[in-house]
Structure formats: C-alpha cells, structure tokens
Write an enzyme that holds these catalytic residues in place. Structure first.
Site, PDB file in Angstrom:
ATOM      1  N   PHE A 154      38.209  60.796 -12.257  1.00 33.15           N
ATOM      2  CA  PHE A 154      37.201  59.745 -12.372  1.00 33.15           C
ATOM      3  C   PHE A 154      35.897  60.305 -12.940  1.00 33.15           C
ATOM      4  O   PHE A 154      35.415  61.354 -12.516  1.00 33.15           O
ATOM      5  CB  PHE A 154      36.954  59.123 -10.997  1.00 33.15           C
TER       6      PHE A 154
ATOM      7  N   ASN B  90      31.892  57.647  -2.627  1.00 40.30           N
ATOM      8  CA  ASN B  90      31.921  56.682  -3.720  1.00 40.30           C
ATOM      9  C   ASN B  90      33.379  56.285  -3.928  1.00 40.30           C
ATOM     10  O   ASN B  90      34.021  56.697  -4.892  1.00 40.30           O
ATOM     11  CB  ASN B  90      31.326  57.264  -4.995  1.00 40.30           C
ATOM     12  N   PRO B  91      33.918  55.492  -2.994  1.00 39.99           N
ATOM     13  CA  PRO B  91      35.326  55.119  -3.082  1.00 39.99           C
ATOM     14  C   PRO B  91      35.541  54.047  -4.145  1.00 39.99           C
ATOM     15  O   PRO B  91      34.578  53.393  -4.585  1.00 39.99           O
ATOM     16  CB  PRO B  91      35.620  54.559  -1.686  1.00 39.99           C
TER      17      PRO B  91
END
Length: 269
Positions: free
Chosen positions: A79, A173-174
């Site tokens: 990510f 920060n899912p």
C-alpha cells in the site's frame, strides 16, 4: 539516488514529458524530473517511463515515496501511503513523551506511519504488524533505523503478551473503503495495490471494530488509539471507539481531506 553524471538533454526530456502527458499523467513535468533524478542511464529511464505510461504508480516505478519528509522504500504490491495520512502522524506525535513510549503500528503496510512518528524520538519501543509478508519485508527496511520490531500476523495476535496493558500509543491506518466502493477507486489503486489494504468490508469499518475492540486490553491507563477514517465515516468510527470503552473525539484537516479518530483509555479501564 541516481548517478549525478546522468542528465537528460532538453529534447529527450520534452519527449518524455509528452509521452507521460499523452497517457494521462497530470504532473508529467514533475514526474519526469523525479525519474531523471533517480535514473542511472537513458535506458533505465526509458524503461521506467514505459512502466509509468502503462499505468503503474510512480511510487512503484521509483521504488520509494516521500512521507513526512522521509524516504519510504516501497515494493510493488505494498500500500502506498497518502499525503492525508501525514495528519495521523502529526496527531500521534502530540502524545509522544520525552522519557518513554511503547507504540504499536497496526496494519503497518510499508511502515511509513511508524517510521514518521518515531523519527527523532530516542525513547521509543515500536512494534509494527501487518498480515502481508511483502509489507512486512518492506516495513522491516523502513523501520530498521528506529529499532522497531515488525511482525507478520493478524493485528494483536502476534504481539508479545508482555505488552498487554503497557502500550502508550496505538496508531492504525486500516483499509476503510466499503467493499462495493472499491471499484470506484482510481485505476492505479485498483490494479496495482493489494485489495486487502483497500477493502474494509461491507461498511468499510471491519478493521476499525477489531482494532478498537481489543485496544483497552493493550493500552496503559491514559494511553491513546489513533485511527485514520474518512469524513463520512468519522462519526461511526467514533461510536466504535466509545463502544469499546474509550473516550473519543474526531479531528479533521480540510486541506488534506484527512480525518482521524482519537481514543483514550480512561483510568478506570
């Protein structure tokens, strides 16, 4: 960094800018400068340009991104930290103490958040967790200077039990994009970034619930949980925090379009 002896001539630079612009790269000039600054040869930069023109995110082409002033190494499939997440870091830093800090970075991805919060802090014990082995490998490199411990696994499950009740700060920060909305994300994200780092379940808040639910077990009294959310979901995330036994508030930065929910474990928990 690229070899400083390598420089693009103006004609080649213009050709690259036009190539990128023709493929929809809005910041073609800036991207060309970044690519040229890292490339060691004309052959290498031309290869990178074709990867970028095919739609690959610039951060994957370069192998790094800039986040809170740090160079964060990135591998393809990890990510990519967004500028708005810098707001999460700024908020977390307000709770850093001068003497000692035990911190968890959950859903750590590249480790960018943990690295940025820990930057310049000497008295910190950092533990980062991600379920993806590629992210764990990437985070291990980015957190090496902090002395942080990076574990592969499912949230709290892989952490040492000795940390229970001793953590001062949890940052996360899912993924929080609702499943049905993933298809609406920019093409670069949908095609190149891992779906598990984007899809937050039916309402986008599955991981918010799981992280908040057990936070009180790991935090010290007065310890903080900080989690990125969206403006639309902020109130629901706050309710999740309260239901988990935390005092909570929502903070927002309009310029970054950033929303963070802050929870504190009360002394009686």
């Amino acid at each position: 960094m690229g070899d400083t002896d390598f420089q693009l001539d103006s004609e080649t630079e213009a050709d690259i800018v036009e190539r990128l612009r023709s493929e929809g790269c809005v910041f073609a000039e800036e991207e060309t400068r970044l690519l040229a600054g890292e490339a060691r040869s004309l052959k290498e930069i031309r290869g990178w340009v074709e990867l970028r023109a095919s739609g690959m995110p610039l951060e994957y082409v370069l192998g790094f991104t800039r986040f809170c002033g740090l160079r964060i190494e990135l591998e393809r499939g990890v990510f990519i930290p967004r500028p708005r997440t810098e707001f999460l870091v700024w908020q977390a830093k307000t709770f850093i103490r001068p003497d000692h800090n035990t911190m968890l970075d959950l859903c750590c991805g590249s480790g960018a958040v943990g690295a940025a919060v820990a930057a310049g802090v000497k008295a910190i014990s950092l533990h980062a967790v991600d379920i993806d082995p590629v992210a764990v490998r990437c985070a291990s490199r980015n957190l090496a200077k902090t002395g942080g411990h990076v574990c592969q696994g499912d949230l709290y499950d892989v952490l040492p039990h000795s940390l229970k009740g001793r953590v001062d700060l949890i940052v996360a920060n899912p993924p929080y994009v609702p499943t049905d909305s993933v298809i609406l994300l920019p093409r670069e994200a949908r095609l190149y970034e891992p779906e598990h780092a984007l899809d937050g379940g039916k309402d986008g808040l599955d991981l918010h619930r799981r992280i908040a639910e057990k936070a009180v077990d790991w935090l010290v009294s007065g310890g903080h949980l900080l989690m990125e959310s969206s403006e639309a979901q902020g109130a629901k995330t706050l309710d999740i925090f309260v239901e988990a036994g935390l005092h909570a508030k929502v903070v927002r930065d309009e310029n970054l379009d950033a929303t963070v929910v802050i929870g504190i474990k009360p002394s009686y928990k």
